[in-house]
Scaffold this active site. Sequence first.
Site: not given
Length: 622
Positions: A136, A377-379
């Site tokens: 993403m 965070s990418k999360r």
Amino acid sequence: MDPCQGLRLVLPPGPLDRDRPARRGQGPGRPGDHLHRRRRAEAGRAHQPAALRRPHAGQLHLPGHDAAARRRRPHRHPRRRRADPARPAGRVRHRGPRLADQLGERRRHRLHRGRRPMTTPASPVRTRFCPSPTGMVHVGLLRTALFNWAHARHTGGAFVFRIEDTDAARDSEESYRHLLDCLRWLGLDWDEGPEVGGPHGPYRQSERAEVYRDVAAKLVEAGHAYESFSTNEEVEARRLAAGQDPKLGYDNADRFLTDAQKAAFRAEGRDPVLRLRMPDEDLVWTDLVRGEVRFAAGSVPDFVLVRGNGAPLYPFVNPVDDALMGITDVLRGEDLLPSTPRQLALYAALTDVGVASGTPRFGHLPYVTGEGSKKLSKRDPQSNVDVYRERGFLPEGFANYLALLGWSIAEDRDVFSMAEMVEAFDVTRVSANPARFDVKKAEAINATHVRELPVEEFVARVVPFLAGAGLVADPPSPEQDRVLRTIAPLAQERTVVLSDAVGLLGFLFTEEVAIDPAAAAKNLRPEDGEVLDAAAGALRDLADWSAAGIEQALKSALVDGLGRKPRQAFGPVRVAVSGRTVSPPLYESIELLGRERTLARLAAARDTARDTSRDTSRGTAG
RNA sequence: GCCCCCAUCGUCUAGUGGUCCAGGACGUCGCCCUUUCAAGGCGGUAGCACGGGUUCGAACCCCGUUGGGGGCACCA
């Protein structure tokens, strides 16, 4: 082509100079100021207070090649003053001093080192954005793209887009497409890159393998890179044996292997990696956003350029491509800052073998953080650009907010267009502080942009969201279009993100409206039944079915007739008609809705009010 | 552990030696407007991390402390 050599140390204020009134709507212009100041800056250089003549950030630091870079300048000055037309000319900063002045000044002003003003380089600025398509799109990534783009556009330079897809395991064609889509959505265009082409292609690293092989060979031949056979275990063992912390990393032990030693390792079946020999000098550069940054000699071990299996690694291919593509200004995330010494060393080596012709300027952009102060965070779902697109953030609104993450256009303004950003953007004025991504503020900025949209534009942008929710056809039918155009101006100022329109306008495009339970609890109580009845009575045979006629009829029936306060009178009607407590203005809504649907909804709400009554009594009894 | 970066209202920032008992925005609180909710208008709350220096004068320059963050791969 020499992207960097032409960077001059001294430049007179030119057409790109920022010493001009950049703000708009800031009171009366001062047409003479710019020229006046320029004249003063040029003629009065010798008379400028010395403290105002600072070296700039444009010189190149080639480790070992730049005496000035090695000179210890242990202090820093924060950042330069923004040119302001209202300030006395004597305080206006101009570009850098001459080289001689610069060196002399450094001696005189050891206490004032640090971030220097950006020069307008003699050769055009070339920036790049080089993501790897691994998933993403992160808001921080898009911010980096935006700043690189704005810097290139502001200086009249070029913006290069390159795809770093050297990790076959993680890269995907889908995320590659998505990346392009996101950039275009935000309004960023690139002068060279995928789907556009350019003289330095290919622009996908997966297609550049032989380039890296050639360069690696040159570096080995020139003695800048060498084959290294040590395994991690061996390195660690040696560190331990020497009483050192194994976390120090590689110990440069293979620098001087003899041919016989290498042959022996190969005979064992080992495949060597290629490492770059790090120089013995301190590695220093003047960061565009942070001023001087220095890493002590010997603190960075020789690093791997090419894997044992021949695959080139990021710290190698990234500078190689930058060099080959003539990149002059590297704006990237702060997370890459610790790898800059390695890049500097590589650049020196590349320059030596003729692959590069200088070292670019670096600017390390601050982190974008989430809740708390950790890097977003990418999360974290908050970091996904898609979330904002899907909610209906305007690209210009989102870009505006992104720009605010580390940069500001003026001290009393934070809503601006992309064009205004381009005009005013100055990398050296980017803040070094981490910036928290604040959805609330992003929404507020976006809402302002929504309100500023011309009505037709608002309608056009909202249609896909309405259509996506199944409320209107795309394109809308003539009748839907008529309703939409009528209600749009009234809905627009209530819209923060475009998807809000679904909830706000949905009632106009359905036969029966679903009533929000919370709204019913608040405004469709048993005692509100009389309002609904009276409203129905007033509207049933109303001759003048217009907003004005409806207003008059309702006011006389509910306010005068029932003696209710406006708030108590119209609340239930609003909920009955629109299903919510928030809606476009009531009379216009009713007019558009038509008599039939209005009466039906009032009747339906009547039942709901009775139900509420039953619920209430049951609740009380229990 | 080593290296690096950062330090102004809750948040993002303006500020670069006097014009700052620190300005703007978001948030928040109150009031006005009002047909609900918004929007808009007005007003309030709230900050220079700490300690030393330099200076006539420090949010600003220097040093240190503390705090926060990041990096230390044959990932990118």
